[in-house]
Design an enzyme around this catalytic site. Structure first.
Site, PDB file in Angstrom:
ATOM      1  N   LYS A  69      70.584  47.092 107.913  1.00 57.51           N
ATOM      2  CA  LYS A  69      70.549  48.226 108.722  1.00 57.51           C
ATOM      3  C   LYS A  69      69.294  48.737 109.193  1.00 57.51           C
ATOM      4  O   LYS A  69      69.310  49.062 110.530  1.00 57.51           O
ATOM      5  CB  LYS A  69      71.332  49.240 108.191  1.00 57.51           C
ATOM      6  N   ASP A 105      78.434  54.780 111.950  1.00 57.01           N
ATOM      7  CA  ASP A 105      78.732  55.342 110.605  1.00 57.01           C
ATOM      8  C   ASP A 105      78.745  57.058 110.788  1.00 57.01           C
ATOM      9  O   ASP A 105      79.516  57.700 110.207  1.00 57.01           O
ATOM     10  CB  ASP A 105      77.556  55.255 109.370  1.00 57.01           C
TER      11      ASP A 105
END
Ligand code: ATR
Length: 273
Positions: A69, A105
């Site tokens: 990420k 997210d």
């Protein structure tokens, strides 16, 4: 599922990927919206090679998970401002060979919280300082929430609080904060260590909104303790589905079929969970 020469390809890249629920969720969405598209899992440690493959093969979109990420950011052509400030990308959109990174997210967590309350102007205590905690902290701050951070490691916790210009409270003193919203944003309590919980009972106050990012099990020990003390709880499935809903919108421009995605996830969890 019908596959032909026009089928668009999407996927998730990470390592390891054995437990990912993303293919179940996104293929259910494609099926429900009659899109000629398929979503696969690509277990790989070579994120640079995966991005070249995306361009070379015309893969339209990719979810990015652990451990890529952060390291993916300098390899992308463009990065959305929020993802850049969080320091993590979990979604890539391929627009004609230009790869742009986003963080869904953050939006997923916000939408899950907004189902229960408007976090603007409220006080929130976030437990954790990893990728998930950063995403939630940045988006809540952006939406006018008074964010406070607590974390096991002082160094990491203080670094996040400094980046956000918000208070850091050591874990042992976290019960002294009068928070409207309490969010557990670490992996503690995840199966098979589902008996674990890092909070002390004094952190829960009646009427508080309490969210856990852990979704396996859905009813964590943290949420059970919170419910026993009269708190309103939000489980981790909401954030998981809403971040997927946001990915679907970025990739297709369409509204995602929320119910179909939720049902597919719940089914998969009953089968594998
Ligand atoms: P992610 O990116 O998925 O959030 P991470 O970056 O590894 O994962 O962050 C994990 C978070 O869980 C951190 O806040 C970590 O605390 P430390 O900064 O002290 O390591 C927290 N965490 C993990 N295991 C923990 C445990 N057993 N007790 C308390 N906190 C824990």
């Amino acid at each position: 599922m019908h596959i032909d020469q026009k089928t668009a390809l999407y996927g998730v890249v990470g390592y390891p990927l054995a437990h990912t629920l993303s293919p179940v969720m996104h293929n259910a969405a494609f099926l429900e919206t009659h899109m000629n598209a398929v979503y696969l899992a690509f277990e790989s440690q070579d994120i640079d090679g995966c991005l070249k493959g995306m361009k070379g093969l015309g893969i339209r979109g990719m979810s990015v998970t652990v451990p890529h990420k952060s390291e993916v950011i300098p390899l992308l052509d463009q990065v959305d401002d929020l993802a850049l400030s969080i320091g993590a990308v979990n979604t890539i959109v391929n627009r004609g060979g230009v790869l742009k990174g986003y963080n869904t997210d953050a939006m997923g967590a916000l939408k899950a919280i907004q189902e229960e309350t408007d976090p603007a102007g409220k006080t929130c205590l976030i437990i954790g300082a990893g990728g998930a905690a950063r995403a939630i902290a940045f988006i809540l701050k952006k939406h006018g929430t008074n964010v406070n951070i607590t974390n096991r490691s002082l160094t990491r916790g203080r670094a996040l609080a400094t980046a956000l210009k918000c208070p850091f409270i050591p874990l042992e003193e976290a019960g002294t904060i009068k928070a409207d919203i309490l969010i557990h944003a670490t992996s503690v309590g995840m199966y098979p260590f589902h008996e674990r919980c890092i909070v002390t009972p004094d952190m829960f106050q009646r009427g508080m909104i309490v969210m856990d990012i852990v979704y396996n099990p859905v009813q964590t020990r943290f949420l059970t303790l919170a419910a026993e003390r009269g708190c309103k709880t939000i489980d981790g499935l909401g954030m998981l589905v809403y971040q997927g809903v946001e990915q679907f919108r970025l990739w297709t421009g369409l509204d995602a079929p929320f119910d179909a995605m939720t049902n597919a996830l719940a089914d998969a969890m009953r089968r594998f969970g």
